[in-house]
Enzyme design. Structure first.
Site, mmCIF file in Angstrom:
data_model
loop_
_atom_site.group_PDB
_atom_site.id
_atom_site.type_symbol
_atom_site.label_atom_id
_atom_site.label_comp_id
_atom_site.label_asym_id
_atom_site.label_seq_id
_atom_site.Cartn_x
_atom_site.Cartn_y
_atom_site.Cartn_z
ATOM 1 N N ASP A 91 0.846 -1.196 0.000
ATOM 2 C CA ASP A 91 0.000 0.000 0.000
ATOM 3 C C ASP A 91 0.881 1.245 0.000
ATOM 4 O O ASP A 91 2.050 1.200 0.373
ATOM 5 C CB ASP A 91 -0.966 0.018 1.196
ATOM 6 C CG ASP A 91 -0.256 0.111 2.546
ATOM 7 O OD1 ASP A 91 0.797 -0.535 2.714
ATOM 8 O OD2 ASP A 91 -0.753 0.832 3.433
ATOM 9 N N GLU A 156 -0.089 -0.943 5.902
ATOM 10 C CA GLU A 156 0.987 -0.351 6.700
ATOM 11 C C GLU A 156 0.786 1.145 6.869
ATOM 12 O O GLU A 156 0.950 1.693 7.956
ATOM 13 C CB GLU A 156 2.348 -0.641 6.052
ATOM 14 C CG GLU A 156 3.529 -0.469 7.007
ATOM 15 C CD GLU A 156 3.972 0.967 7.198
ATOM 16 O OE1 GLU A 156 4.595 1.263 8.228
ATOM 17 O OE2 GLU A 156 3.689 1.809 6.328
HETATM 18 N N1 BES Z 1 8.435 3.145 5.663
HETATM 19 C C1 BES Z 1 7.772 3.965 6.588
HETATM 20 C C2 BES Z 1 8.437 4.026 7.941
HETATM 21 C C3 BES Z 1 9.813 4.576 7.986
HETATM 22 C C4 BES Z 1 10.239 5.539 7.100
HETATM 23 C C5 BES Z 1 10.677 4.114 8.920
HETATM 24 C C6 BES Z 1 11.520 6.011 7.143
HETATM 25 C C7 BES Z 1 11.945 4.602 8.988
HETATM 26 C C8 BES Z 1 12.373 5.549 8.080
HETATM 27 C C9 BES Z 1 6.352 3.508 6.745
HETATM 28 O O1 BES Z 1 5.737 3.204 5.517
HETATM 29 C C10 BES Z 1 5.536 4.597 7.337
HETATM 30 O O2 BES Z 1 5.404 5.616 6.732
HETATM 31 N N2 BES Z 1 4.972 4.336 8.486
HETATM 32 C C11 BES Z 1 4.077 5.237 9.103
HETATM 33 C C12 BES Z 1 3.457 4.566 10.274
HETATM 34 C C13 BES Z 1 2.111 4.006 10.113
HETATM 35 C C14 BES Z 1 1.670 3.413 11.433
HETATM 36 C C15 BES Z 1 1.085 4.899 9.541
HETATM 37 C C16 BES Z 1 4.796 6.410 9.688
HETATM 38 O O3 BES Z 1 5.927 6.274 10.168
HETATM 39 O O4 BES Z 1 4.197 7.480 9.682
HETATM 40 MN MN MN Z 2 6.912 2.094 4.362
HETATM 41 MN MN MN Z 3 5.148 5.156 4.625
#
Ligand code: BES
Ligand code: MN
Ligand code: MN
Length: 460
Positions: A91, A156
């Site tokens: 996603d 995610e």
């Molecule tokens: N890939 C990211 C998380 C991330 C980005 C970790 C860069 C470390 C470095 C992930 O897809 C993301 O965006 N996660 C969301 C969390 C989710 C619970 C909505 C976020 O971190 O906002």
């Molecule tokens: Mn991600």
């Molecule tokens: Mn992300």
């Protein structure tokens, strides 16, 4: 060490094919946040499942959940070899604001050695690296060098809510010797990085209701509550002058980071100049007493993510809105407890609000922070693989983003979680003109194929 040289040649010979397939994946607007994209989400799941089948997996399932389907594949035909669980997500974040994209978000375009499109860095591009690394190994050697389970989810970006339930009900199925994830970033271009800590995330939505209907601001203004003004006042009270969140108890459980670790994090080849270039703000703010890296990786935050109500169209409309809404979130660090923090935030917000409005406070998702030691031998293999590709020793970093599944896996199975990120901090994840460098992607594919091969030689 390393697989036969045919592998590198094979990968090189597939370069155009790999890019063409990645473009197919990127063209599917699998935005998990919006229900109108449900068919695209399903299409992306089917696409990933199909590619896992062509990669050599005999067992591939699309598993329905309460929201978006999971894609699961396994190959357990390497007796005595370790079992690795690979995790990623198909996603993507919404592409808005669309007018800020140089080329359309879902029409992947190559410019200056980069490929632009929503999901290139986060996370389709990185998922694709793994599918193709595994496929290449299978094509060249006729089999996978290890036992491998692949889990690619579709929620995610909206908090992995259905995943927790799936993990709890399928503990045996998901069991592995280690988890490998590529959904993070490198510290900087050319600096291979392994992430050993992530912040957790709680996401909230608040709706303030005042007058029963929108009102003429001349006829009523001055004698009635304006929910939008009250919402603005509320947010103005949520940080102090040192940029700390003003939520009683918010910092109580924050684990002290040892001085030696702070020193190591601050000594990383992280450049403030690159950070500021990626951000592009006229000035910088953050919690007093902490360096930028510490503010990003080891400190909790409270952020306002969106605010709406009243009129924001063209021209003027003299209205007192009946309602005002906001989306907000807290990033959490060890040992903050998401449920406890959600209660503290709600309680304090309710306390600050005047009686003239009623408030609906919703917790949309919660997620724990994660930090773990990196002493398991698999990290040595990862360091070697990264070094052989990038010609540089990997650094161990923490990051500020969140990946709920990592915590779920770590808590449930206590296995090493190896976060090998191939994104770069300036690749505009979640923003317009998201992109990745094609050379890095190609390098990463070879590195991952090499690592999977080497893991086949590791004792369980
Ligand atoms: N890939 C990211 C998380 C991330 C980005 C970790 C860069 C470390 C470095 C992930 O897809 C993301 O965006 N996660 C969301 C969390 C989710 C619970 C909505 C976020 O971190 O906002
Ligand atoms: Mn991600
Ligand atoms: Mn992300």
């Amino acid at each position: 060490m390393g697989p036969n040289t045919n592998l590198a040649e094979f990968i090189e010979s597939c370069r155009d094919q790999h890019l063409a397939e990645l473009c197919e994946f990127l063209r599917i607007p699998s935005v998990s946040a919006k229900s109108e994209h449900k068919p695209d989400i399903e299409r992306a799941a089917r696409w990933a499942a199909g590619k896992l089948t062509s990669a050599g997996f005999k067992t591939v399932h699309i598993i329905p959940t309460n929201l978006h389907p999971l894609v699961y594949a396994e190959s357990l035909e390497a007796p005595g070899k370790p079992t690795i669980l690979f995790y990623g997500h198909y996603d993507v974040q919404p592409a808005e604001p669309l007018d800020l994209w140089t080329s359309p978000a879902f029409e992947p375009t190559v410019r200056d050695g980069n490929i632009f499109g929503r999901g290139t860095a986060d996370d389709k591009g990185q998922v694709h690296i793994h599918i193709k690394a595994l496929e290449s190994l299978h094509k060249v050697n006729g089999q996978f060098p290890i036992n491998i389970k692949v889990l690619i989810e579709g929620e995610e970006e909206v908090g992995s809510v259905s995943l927790w339930d799936h993990v709890q009900k399928n503990k045996e199925k998901l069991k592995a010797d280690a988890l490998i994830v590529s959904d993070t970033s490198m510290l900087a271009k050319g600096v291979p990085s392994i992430t050993y800590g992530l912040r957790g995330l709680n996401y909230y939505q608040i709706e303030l209701a005042g007058p029963a209907r929108d009102l003429h601001s001349g006829v009523y203004g001055g004698a009635v509550p304006n929910p939008l003004t009250i919402l603005a006042e509320l947010f103005a009270k949520l940080h102090d002058k040192n940029f700390r969140a003003v939520i009683p108890g918010f910092y109580d459980d924050v684990a002290k980071v040892p001085a030696s670790e702070r020193k190591a994090l601050n000594a990383l080849p992280w450049k403030k100049k690159d950070f500021e270039k990626a951000v592009g703000a006229p000035g910088y703010v953050g919690e007093t007493g902490f360096t930028t890296v510490e503010r990003l990786w080891i400190r909790p935050t409270l952020e306002l993510n969106g605010i709406w109500g009243g009129y924001s169209g063209e021209g003027a409309k003299t209205v007192i809105p009946s309602k005002a809404c906001a989306k907000l979130s807290t990033r959490l660090v060890p040992d903050q407890d998401p449920a406890k923090i959600a209660k503290l935030v709600e309680r304090h917000i309710r306390k600050l609000l005047p009686k003239a409005v009623t408030a609906k406070f919703e917790v949309l998702s919660t997620g724990k922070p994660w930090v773990a030691p990196y002493s398991h031998p698999i990290f040595q293999k990862a360091i070697q693989a990264l070094e052989s590709g990038f010609g540089k020793k990997a650094v161990f970093i923490r990051e500020g983003g969140s990946i709920p599944f990592v915590t779920q896996m770590h808590d449930t199975f206590k296995v090493p979680c190896v976060l090998l990120g191939f994104g770069l901090p300036d690749e505009n994840a979640h923003a317009p003109d998201e992109h990745i460098l094609l050379d890095v992607t190609e390098e990463a594919l070879g590195i991952m194929a090499g690592l999977f091969w080497d893991l086949g030689e590791m004792r369980k």
